[in-house]
Design an enzyme around this catalytic site. Structure first.
Site, PDB file in Angstrom:
ATOM      1  N   ALA A 187      45.753   1.100  -8.663  1.00 13.27           N
ATOM      2  CA  ALA A 187      44.768   2.109  -8.282  1.00 13.27           C
ATOM      3  C   ALA A 187      45.463   3.456  -8.231  1.00 13.27           C
ATOM      4  O   ALA A 187      46.685   3.524  -8.078  1.00 13.27           O
ATOM      5  CB  ALA A 187      44.181   1.770  -6.913  1.00 13.27           C
TER       6      ALA A 187
ATOM      7  N   GLY B  73      46.097  -2.835  -8.733  1.00  9.31           N
ATOM      8  CA  GLY B  73      44.823  -2.903  -9.449  1.00  9.31           C
ATOM      9  C   GLY B  73      45.018  -3.151 -10.939  1.00  9.31           C
ATOM     10  O   GLY B  73      44.137  -3.701 -11.604  1.00  9.31           O
TER      11      GLY B  73
ATOM     12  N   GLU C 196      45.308  -6.785 -11.172  1.00 11.00           N
ATOM     13  CA  GLU C 196      43.965  -7.328 -10.914  1.00 11.00           C
ATOM     14  C   GLU C 196      43.078  -7.171 -12.146  1.00 11.00           C
ATOM     15  O   GLU C 196      42.293  -8.051 -12.485  1.00 11.00           O
ATOM     16  CB  GLU C 196      43.350  -6.641  -9.690  1.00 11.00           C
TER      17      GLU C 196
ATOM     18  N   GLU D 119      50.641  -3.527  -3.083  1.00 12.95           N
ATOM     19  CA  GLU D 119      49.792  -2.854  -2.083  1.00 12.95           C
ATOM     20  C   GLU D 119      50.384  -2.913  -0.682  1.00 12.95           C
ATOM     21  O   GLU D 119      50.225  -1.980   0.109  1.00 12.95           O
ATOM     22  CB  GLU D 119      48.390  -3.496  -2.059  1.00 12.95           C
TER      23      GLU D 119
HETATM   24  N1  CO8 Z   1      48.603   6.246  -8.691  1.00 14.23           N
HETATM   25  C1  CO8 Z   1      48.729   7.569  -8.978  1.00 14.23           C
HETATM   26  N2  CO8 Z   1      49.760   8.078  -9.655  1.00 14.23           N
HETATM   27  C2  CO8 Z   1      50.717   7.222 -10.066  1.00 14.23           C
HETATM   28  C3  CO8 Z   1      50.643   5.837  -9.811  1.00 14.23           C
HETATM   29  C4  CO8 Z   1      49.531   5.362  -9.082  1.00 14.23           C
HETATM   30  N3  CO8 Z   1      49.357   4.041  -8.814  1.00 14.23           N
HETATM   31  N4  CO8 Z   1      51.737   5.236 -10.340  1.00 14.23           N
HETATM   32  C5  CO8 Z   1      52.457   6.233 -10.912  1.00 14.23           C
HETATM   33  N5  CO8 Z   1      51.839   7.418 -10.756  1.00 14.23           N
HETATM   34  C6  CO8 Z   1      52.301   8.740 -11.204  1.00 14.23           C
HETATM   35  C7  CO8 Z   1      53.440   9.225 -10.361  1.00 14.23           C
HETATM   36  O1  CO8 Z   1      52.948   9.853  -9.198  1.00 14.23           O
HETATM   37  C8  CO8 Z   1      54.124  10.194 -11.297  1.00 14.23           C
HETATM   38  O2  CO8 Z   1      53.383  11.396 -11.315  1.00 14.23           O
HETATM   39  P1  CO8 Z   1      54.150  12.827 -11.291  1.00 14.23           P
HETATM   40  O3  CO8 Z   1      54.882  12.856 -12.590  1.00 14.23           O
HETATM   41  O4  CO8 Z   1      53.046  13.798 -11.176  1.00 14.23           O
HETATM   42  O5  CO8 Z   1      55.065  12.777 -10.112  1.00 14.23           O
HETATM   43  C9  CO8 Z   1      53.938   9.532 -12.662  1.00 14.23           C
HETATM   44  O6  CO8 Z   1      52.859   8.619 -12.515  1.00 14.23           O
HETATM   45  C10 CO8 Z   1      55.150   8.746 -13.083  1.00 14.23           C
HETATM   46  O7  CO8 Z   1      55.491   7.846 -12.035  1.00 14.23           O
HETATM   47  P2  CO8 Z   1      57.001   7.550 -11.609  1.00 14.23           P
HETATM   48  O8  CO8 Z   1      57.804   8.798 -11.720  1.00 14.23           O
HETATM   49  O9  CO8 Z   1      56.970   6.861 -10.295  1.00 14.23           O
HETATM   50  O10 CO8 Z   1      57.418   6.562 -12.805  1.00 14.23           O
HETATM   51  P3  CO8 Z   1      58.537   5.411 -12.779  1.00 14.23           P
HETATM   52  O11 CO8 Z   1      58.622   4.924 -14.189  1.00 14.23           O
HETATM   53  O12 CO8 Z   1      59.762   5.877 -12.091  1.00 14.23           O
HETATM   54  O13 CO8 Z   1      57.899   4.231 -11.859  1.00 14.23           O
HETATM   55  C11 CO8 Z   1      56.165   2.739 -11.125  1.00 14.23           C
HETATM   56  C12 CO8 Z   1      56.753   3.563 -12.279  1.00 14.23           C
HETATM   57  C13 CO8 Z   1      57.147   1.653 -10.682  1.00 14.23           C
HETATM   58  C14 CO8 Z   1      54.882   2.123 -11.655  1.00 14.23           C
HETATM   59  C15 CO8 Z   1      55.888   3.642  -9.917  1.00 14.23           C
HETATM   60  O14 CO8 Z   1      55.167   4.784 -10.368  1.00 14.23           O
HETATM   61  C16 CO8 Z   1      55.071   2.987  -8.832  1.00 14.23           C
HETATM   62  O15 CO8 Z   1      55.609   2.255  -8.024  1.00 14.23           O
HETATM   63  N6  CO8 Z   1      53.749   3.263  -8.786  1.00 14.23           N
HETATM   64  C17 CO8 Z   1      52.863   2.772  -7.760  1.00 14.23           C
HETATM   65  C18 CO8 Z   1      52.593   1.299  -7.903  1.00 14.23           C
HETATM   66  C19 CO8 Z   1      51.686   0.812  -6.798  1.00 14.23           C
HETATM   67  O16 CO8 Z   1      51.988   0.845  -5.622  1.00 14.23           O
HETATM   68  N7  CO8 Z   1      50.494   0.338  -7.174  1.00 14.23           N
HETATM   69  C20 CO8 Z   1      49.538  -0.208  -6.241  1.00 14.23           C
HETATM   70  C21 CO8 Z   1      48.492   0.813  -5.981  1.00 14.23           C
HETATM   71  S1  CO8 Z   1      47.325   0.259  -4.742  1.00 14.23           S
HETATM   72  C22 CO8 Z   1      46.242  -0.668  -5.598  1.00 14.23           C
HETATM   73  O17 CO8 Z   1      46.350  -0.870  -6.781  1.00 14.23           O
HETATM   74  C23 CO8 Z   1      45.078  -1.208  -4.802  1.00 14.23           C
HETATM   75  C24 CO8 Z   1      44.056  -1.819  -5.725  1.00 14.23           C
HETATM   76  C25 CO8 Z   1      42.768  -1.919  -4.985  1.00 14.23           C
HETATM   77  C26 CO8 Z   1      41.588  -1.646  -5.901  1.00 14.23           C
HETATM   78  C27 CO8 Z   1      40.379  -1.418  -5.056  1.00 14.23           C
HETATM   79  C28 CO8 Z   1      39.294  -0.705  -5.836  1.00 14.23           C
HETATM   80  C29 CO8 Z   1      38.128  -0.374  -4.948  1.00 14.23           C
END
Ligand code: CO8
Length: 261
Positions: A69, A112, A115, A135
């Site tokens: 998400a 997500g 998912e 999450e």
């Molecule tokens: N949301 C928003 N922005 C993101 C997300 C995300 N999930 N993941 C990455 N980005 C953005 C970063 O903020 C960054 O942006 P900026 O360049 O502006 O700083 C850009 O993408 C690149 O990210 P990284 O620099 O972190 O890239 P890396 O290659 O170093 O790392 C990762 C990649 C490992 C994927 C890392 O970005 C990460 O850990 N992301 C978050 C993963 C996470 O926690 N996901 C779970 C989210 S919660 C969820 O999914 C709940 C689902 C429920 C659905 C319900 C619907 C109603």
């Protein structure tokens, strides 16, 4: 033009009844913001209605499937606003899509994103793929079916390890535990998905939809009821032209041509 008007996804038709949907927010690791989910929902609604489409491939491209998400969007919510959130209605369209769907996953497939991949009927993964439900690291839990679909896919102990610990698993382990059907070199992941999609798209679409529906009943009903349900879907196919075509083609030693009738 049905493939235009999208910003956060790209869609393309192939000649053989296959629609390919590519998540496309490279600047945010394909994070599923509301607009992306709305576009997915529109693409699946169109694909559902289009008799020319018999199978869908969902991919994020070569580098990343989806990082979950959009955390920047989630940050603005409280319990009341998230309960009223529109996104579950978009997820419902994907969940209720009745045609076969294959996910081709490279790189991160998280939260997500995982998912979403689990909404597909088959997941094909590049060797570089990483699956997780992180999450818990944000103080929340999976909210788009992850607690249920992951349990069914990998069993309780591995699902709990991933959901409670935020532990990611690599493609090889994902295949071992049954989350993924096939792993490939990253470069051939999409090609492998396309081969399977073409094979599926050459079958009777009535039979593939019945097969999908029957298998998914295992999530909904107890065994005895699901068996009756299967039996009825099985029987109904005997009145189709496609069944006659399939059987005749076998007896005449030729390839069948299925029309979805
Ligand atoms: N949301 C928003 N922005 C993101 C997300 C995300 N999930 N993941 C990455 N980005 C953005 C970063 O903020 C960054 O942006 P900026 O360049 O502006 O700083 C850009 O993408 C690149 O990210 P990284 O620099 O972190 O890239 P890396 O290659 O170093 O790392 C990762 C990649 C490992 C994927 C890392 O970005 C990460 O850990 N992301 C978050 C993963 C996470 O926690 N996901 C779970 C989210 S919660 C969820 O999914 C709940 C689902 C429920 C659905 C319900 C619907 C109603």
């Amino acid at each position: 033009d049905k493939s235009s008007g999208y910003r956060d996804i790209q869609i393309s038709y192939t000649a053989d009844h296959v629609l390919e949907i590519t998540l496309h927010r490279p600047e945010a690791r394909n994070a599923l913001n509301t607009n992306l989910l709305a576009e997915l929902s529109r693409a699946f609604t169109d694909a559902q209605a289009d008799p020319d489409i018999r199978c869908v491939i969902l991919t994020g491209g070569d580098k990343v499937f989806a990082a979950g998400a959009d955390i920047k969007e989630l940050a603005a919510h409280d319990a009341t606003t998230i309960r009223d959130d529109v996104r579950p209605t978009y997820w419902a369209v994907i969940r209720e899509f009745t045609k076969p769907m294959i996910a081709a996953v490279n790189g991160y497939c998280l939260g997500g994103g995982n998912e979403l991949a689990m909404h597909a009927d088959v997941i094909i993964a590049g060797e570089n793929a990483l699956f997780g439900q992180p999450e818990i690291n944000l103080g929340i839990i999976p909210g788009a079916g992850g607690t249920q679909r992951l349990l069914h896919a990998v069993g309780k102990s591995k699902a709990m390890e991933m959901v409670l610990g935020g532990t990611m698993i690599k493609a090889a382990e994902a295949r071992e535990v049954g989350l993924v059907s096939t792993i490939t070199p990253p470069e051939t992941c999409l090609e492998t998905a396309r081969e399977l999609a073409s094979r599926i798209a050459a079958k009777s679409p009535l039979a593939t939809m019945a097969a999908k529906k029957a298998v998914l009943q295992a999530y909904e009903r107890p065994m005895q009821e699901a068996l009756l349900f299967e039996r009825e879907l099985f029987a109904a196919l005997f009145d189709t032209e496609d069944m006659k075509e399939g059987v005749h083609a076998f007896m005449e030693k030729r390839q069948p041509t299925f029309k979805g009738l």
